[in-house]
Scaffold this motif. Structure first.
Motif, PDB file in Angstrom:
ATOM      1  N   UNK A 158       1.034  -1.118   0.325  1.00  0.00           N
ATOM      2  CA  UNK A 158      -0.653   0.066   0.061  1.00  0.00           C
ATOM      3  C   UNK A 158       0.401   1.628   0.215  1.00  0.00           C
ATOM      4  N   UNK A 159       2.252   1.031  -0.637  1.00  0.00           N
ATOM      5  CA  UNK A 159       3.290   2.445  -0.857  1.00  0.00           C
ATOM      6  C   UNK A 159       2.311   3.763  -1.489  1.00  0.00           C
ATOM      7  N   UNK A 160       2.620   4.858  -1.203  1.00  0.00           N
ATOM      8  CA  UNK A 160       2.458   6.287  -2.193  1.00  0.00           C
ATOM      9  C   UNK A 160       3.093   6.227  -3.700  1.00  0.00           C
ATOM     10  N   UNK A 161       3.637   5.292  -3.372  1.00  0.00           N
ATOM     11  CA  UNK A 161       4.117   5.704  -4.861  1.00  0.00           C
ATOM     12  C   UNK A 161       4.321   3.928  -5.508  1.00  0.00           C
ATOM     13  N   UNK A 162       4.591   4.030  -7.142  1.00  0.00           N
ATOM     14  CA  UNK A 162       3.825   2.412  -7.597  1.00  0.00           C
ATOM     15  C   UNK A 162       4.830   2.499  -8.888  1.00  0.00           C
TER      16      UNK A 162
END
Length: 208
Positions: A75-79
């Motif tokens: 569920x990181x804020x970056x992809x």
């Protein structure tokens, strides 16, 4: 433990520090790929990464796919996303609203000196590439350029037909914020920019 027994351990440490990219372990490869992709401003092809790290393309592709899955599961804020041109970090779609609010609303009161200088170079040299803007200022301007794009002050203006570099120009919102009808009303600042800027290519290097 004797000094003789300790010696192989120190030698192993030195060997690890001096290891070439193809000799480094999987954990190091994951880390190094992350480090490289954090600083690029355009997607990087698997082939280019494989060549840089002296690793098989299939191995690079597998590690990148694994990192992408890991970031999603955590569920990181970056992809880490694969697009047509290659791989690059992006803000996760569900975080786009808060990022835009922070950059465009929460920080709208005052631009930093770096942002003002960068915006001035774009205004007087447009359409201009990131490389040329960085060359004029003498520092990497990728982060500042992205901020100006998000704030609606500059925008992409196609690609240079020779180098393929992305070009940027100011927006109508830029004119509105400065109270100008058009770019002809800009103060005559161009003479103060470096004379040799025309001899710099779109990577920021002096053309030969």
């Amino acid at each position: 433990m004797s000094a003789a027994e300790q010696q192989p351990h120190h030698g192993a440490a030195r060997s690890e520090e001096a290891a070439t990219p193809q000799q480094r372990g999987g954990a190091d490869l994951r880390r190094d790929l992350e480090a490289v992709l954090m600083v690029v401003d355009q997607p990087v092809a698997e082939y280019d990464l494989a060549r840089a790290f002296d690793r098989p393309v299939d191995e690079i592709a597998a590690v990148l796919a694994g990192l992408s899955r890991e970031y999603t599961e955590q569920g990181r804020g970056f992809d880490l996303r694969q697009v047509a041109e290659g791989w690059r970090f992006y803000t996760r779609p569900e975080c786009a609203g808060i990022v835009e609010h922070f950059l465009k609303e929460g920080q709208e009161v005052r631009l930093t000196q770096a942002a003002l200088e960068t915006m001035a170079v774009v205004a007087y040299r447009q359409p201009v590439s990131r490389g040329r803007v960085s060359a004029v200022r003498g520092v990497n301007c990728d982060g500042v350029m992205r901020t100006l794009v998000l704030r609606g002050l500059i925008e992409e203006a196609g690609q240079d037909p020779e180098s393929g570099a992305h070009l940027f120009r100011t927006t109508t919102y830029f004119l509105e914020r400065l109270g100008l009808r058009d770019l002809d009303e800009l103060p005559d600042l161009a003479p103060f920019l470096p004379d040799d800027i025309e001899g710099i290519d779109d990577t920021g290097e002096h053309a030969t």
